[in-house]
Design an enzyme around this catalytic site. Structure first.
Site, mmCIF file in Angstrom:
data_model
loop_
_atom_site.group_PDB
_atom_site.id
_atom_site.type_symbol
_atom_site.label_atom_id
_atom_site.label_comp_id
_atom_site.label_asym_id
_atom_site.label_seq_id
_atom_site.Cartn_x
_atom_site.Cartn_y
_atom_site.Cartn_z
ATOM 1 C CG ASP A 10 -0.232 -0.027 2.552
ATOM 2 O OD1 ASP A 10 0.938 -0.497 2.605
ATOM 3 O OD2 ASP A 10 -0.817 0.443 3.548
ATOM 4 C CG ASP A 15 4.047 0.270 1.603
ATOM 5 O OD1 ASP A 15 3.946 1.165 2.453
ATOM 6 O OD2 ASP A 15 3.367 -0.777 1.613
ATOM 7 C CB VAL A 123 4.602 -4.611 3.096
ATOM 8 C CG1 VAL A 123 5.707 -5.647 3.154
ATOM 9 C CG2 VAL A 123 4.442 -4.090 1.680
ATOM 10 C CG HIS A 238 7.348 -0.342 9.873
ATOM 11 N ND1 HIS A 238 7.385 -0.733 11.181
ATOM 12 C CD2 HIS A 238 7.090 0.993 9.880
ATOM 13 C CE1 HIS A 238 7.142 0.319 11.958
ATOM 14 N NE2 HIS A 238 6.968 1.366 11.194
ATOM 15 C CG ASP A 239 5.970 -1.884 4.507
ATOM 16 O OD1 ASP A 239 5.586 -2.359 5.593
ATOM 17 O OD2 ASP A 239 5.283 -1.077 3.838
#
Ligand code: BDR
Ligand code: CA
Length: 323
Positions: A10, A15, A123, A238-239
């Protein structure tokens, strides 16, 4: 041998970095990208996936996914990722166009076609995966595994106990968890073990040519948001961890245990992970990430993005350790 992967995302600033890594990692063959509503709406996440691919000089098919969660109302995270989801830096639209097949139908088609071979990396909210499972479970059994950025053990970022991706569509996560594919969960407890600092992005801007400048520029507002909300000087990629673990599973230590998803009430979106085996009669359905090899994860990011600048990266690391 390279690992075949599909990235369900997303975009979203982190991302975008994950897309770059999936495109560039020699360990991975990125077959396609599926988009989902999440950080911003589906029109924008789809547009952003195409923009990022163009900036990465990569031609990968993009499939538009679900525009809203299974049951919960729409929610977006534009305060963190910018209204356009990519840090508000005015990017040119991509020449590449999205495919006509929907994301869930693409997932189904690929599950059948490459039985037992594809790692599905998620993700964003897991809506596309859940819709595909509901529509054609047999085809979806054809995936080798799911590696998912979401959830966490004892930590949250949208509520005290829930992480954004899983909170947006907890019903979808529950479907995916109960489906029984090998499932690795990389939650906030592990993603927060690595911070990329403003210096890191400065390094990318200096050495990484247009790509480094692009990655650095989209992260500026994201870094500001991390300072505003958490007092961090830097941001959490994070992703990227999900992509990194697909490329090199030894980057994280995991515990194999039962995980359930709270769908409503105070704990909505919490990944309830039985890491100490309190429910010893429940199936161990998830490999829960517990510890990241921080240094090797950072190395993965920099050397995958800029393999031709390994010497500069070694110099940068030497500088950091001299401080
Ligand atoms: C996750 O939520 C999104 O904002 C990020 O893109 C990441 O996937 C972190 O909680
Ligand atoms: Ca995301």
């Amino acid at each position: 041998m390279t690992k075949k992967v599909i990235l369900d995302c997303d975009p979203g600033v982190d991302d975008a970095l994950a897309i770059f890594l999936a495109v560039r990692s020699p360990a991975l063959e990125l077959l396609g990208i599926t988009t989902v509503n999440g950080n911003v709406g589906i029109d924008q996440t789809t547009k952003n996936a195409l923009i990022v691919l163009e900036q990465a000089n990569a031609s990968v098919p993009v499939y538009r996914g679900m525009k809203q969660p299974l049951e919960k109302p729409l929610y977006s995270s534009s305060d963190i990722h910018g209204k356009d989801g990519l840090g508000g830096v005015n990017l040119p639209e991509s020449e590449q166009k999205e495919e006509s097949l929907s994301a869930p139908d693409y997932l189904i088609e690929m599950g059948r076609k490459h039985k037992g071979q594809i790692t599905l990396i998620t993700v964003g909210p897991m809506t596309n995966v859940a819709v595909a499972i509901q529509k054609d479970p047999e085809a979806m059994k054809g995936y080798k595994e799911i590696i998912s950025m979401g959830g966490g053990v004892g930590t949250g970022n949208i509520t005290p106990v829930a992480e954004f991706n899983y909170w947006v569509d907890p019903e979808a996560v529950k479907i995916a968890l109960e489906f029984g594919l090998p499932f690795t969960m990389l939650g906030l407890n592990v993603t927060h073990q690595t911070i990329l600092t403003p210096n890191d992005f400065h390094f990318m801007r200096i050495v990484g040519g247009n790509e480094g400048k692009f990655i650095s520029s989209i992260h500026q507002a994201y870094i500001d948001a991390y300072w505003r909300y958490g007092g961090y000087m830097g941001c959490v990629p994070h992703d990227s961890l999900a992509v990194a673990v697909a490329a090199d599973p030894t980057l994280v230590e995991t515990v194999h245990c039962h995980v359930d998803m709270a769908t409503d009430g105070l704990t909505r979106g919490q990944s309830v992970a039985d890491v100490l085996n309190a429910w010893n009669d429940k199936p161990k359905n998830v490999h829960v990430g517990m510890k990241v090899d921080r240094e090797r994860f950072r190395d993965f990011i920099f050397t995958t993005l800029f393999p031709e600048h390994e010497q500069a990266y070694i110099q940068y690391k030497a500088f950091l350790s001299s401080q």
